[in-house]
Write an enzyme that holds these catalytic residues in place. Sequence first.
Site, PDB file in Angstrom:
ATOM      1  N   CYS A  75       0.841  -1.210   0.000  1.00  0.00           N
ATOM      2  CA  CYS A  75       0.000   0.000   0.000  1.00  0.00           C
ATOM      3  C   CYS A  75       0.869   1.249   0.000  1.00  0.00           C
ATOM      4  CB  CYS A  75      -0.909   0.024   1.227  1.00  0.00           C
ATOM      5  SG  CYS A  75      -2.303  -1.082   1.088  1.00  0.00           S
ATOM      6  N   HIS A  76       0.401   2.261  -0.721  1.00  0.00           N
ATOM      7  CA  HIS A  76       1.080   3.552  -0.742  1.00  0.00           C
ATOM      8  C   HIS A  76       0.713   4.347   0.505  1.00  0.00           C
ATOM      9  CE1 HIS A  76       1.160   2.377  -4.980  1.00  0.00           C
ATOM     10  NE2 HIS A  76       2.233   3.127  -5.068  1.00  0.00           N
ATOM     11  N   MET A 110      -8.294  -0.016   0.579  1.00  0.00           N
ATOM     12  CA  MET A 110      -7.602  -0.720   1.660  1.00  0.00           C
ATOM     13  C   MET A 110      -7.707   0.054   2.976  1.00  0.00           C
ATOM     14  SD  MET A 110      -6.854  -3.475   0.249  1.00  0.00           S
ATOM     15  CE  MET A 110      -6.161  -4.166   1.733  1.00  0.00           C
ATOM     16  N   GLU A 111      -7.699   1.371   2.892  1.00  0.00           N
ATOM     17  CA  GLU A 111      -7.828   2.193   4.094  1.00  0.00           C
ATOM     18  C   GLU A 111      -9.206   2.030   4.721  1.00  0.00           C
ATOM     19  OE1 GLU A 111      -4.281   3.455   2.027  1.00  0.00           O
ATOM     20  OE2 GLU A 111      -6.279   2.992   1.302  1.00  0.00           O
ATOM     21  N   ASP A 125     -10.991  -6.116  21.667  1.00  0.00           N
ATOM     22  CA  ASP A 125     -10.005  -5.921  22.724  1.00  0.00           C
ATOM     23  C   ASP A 125     -10.648  -5.358  23.991  1.00  0.00           C
ATOM     24  OD1 ASP A 125      -7.313  -5.665  23.896  1.00  0.00           O
ATOM     25  OD2 ASP A 125      -7.670  -3.515  23.659  1.00  0.00           O
TER      26      ASP A 125
END
Length: 156
Positions: A75-76, A110-111, A125
């Site tokens: 990824c950039h 992707m982000e 969590d």
Amino acid sequence: MEFTHFNEHGKAKMVDVSEKDETKRTATAKGSISMNSGTIEIIKQGKIKKGDVLSVAQVGGITGAKKTWDLIPMCHNIFLTGADIKFNILEAEIEIEATVSTVGKTGVEMEALTAVSMAALTIYDMCKAIDKDMVINNIRLVKKVGGKSGEYIRNE
């Protein structure tokens, strides 16, 4: 269709986007985390000892979007112009939606996917002490706008 993340020797490479046009690009992803209905009630009442679960998950998701380039090898590093996370609390599940935007040479799919993943992982969590049966589900791209390939909308 050709994969662009391989060089002439079949080895991984980061795609050179220097010749691409800068355009406004937006991506939306969704997913969910299922859990016991009692856990949902404790989240709603704000009684999780670690704090406000959805506020922390909001920040976790946005941070994930910003750090995607550092987590996924090809990824950039993208300058994000916006990132937002929305939650929908159901009886035994929390739906998560992330929308991420930029003006740049490559997309933010992707982000958006990472934002949903990190928000879900943050919820896990924060609640794992009371519910180890939680399951993160169905993380997917639902919309992408901008760039050479244009618009994509998942048929749901």
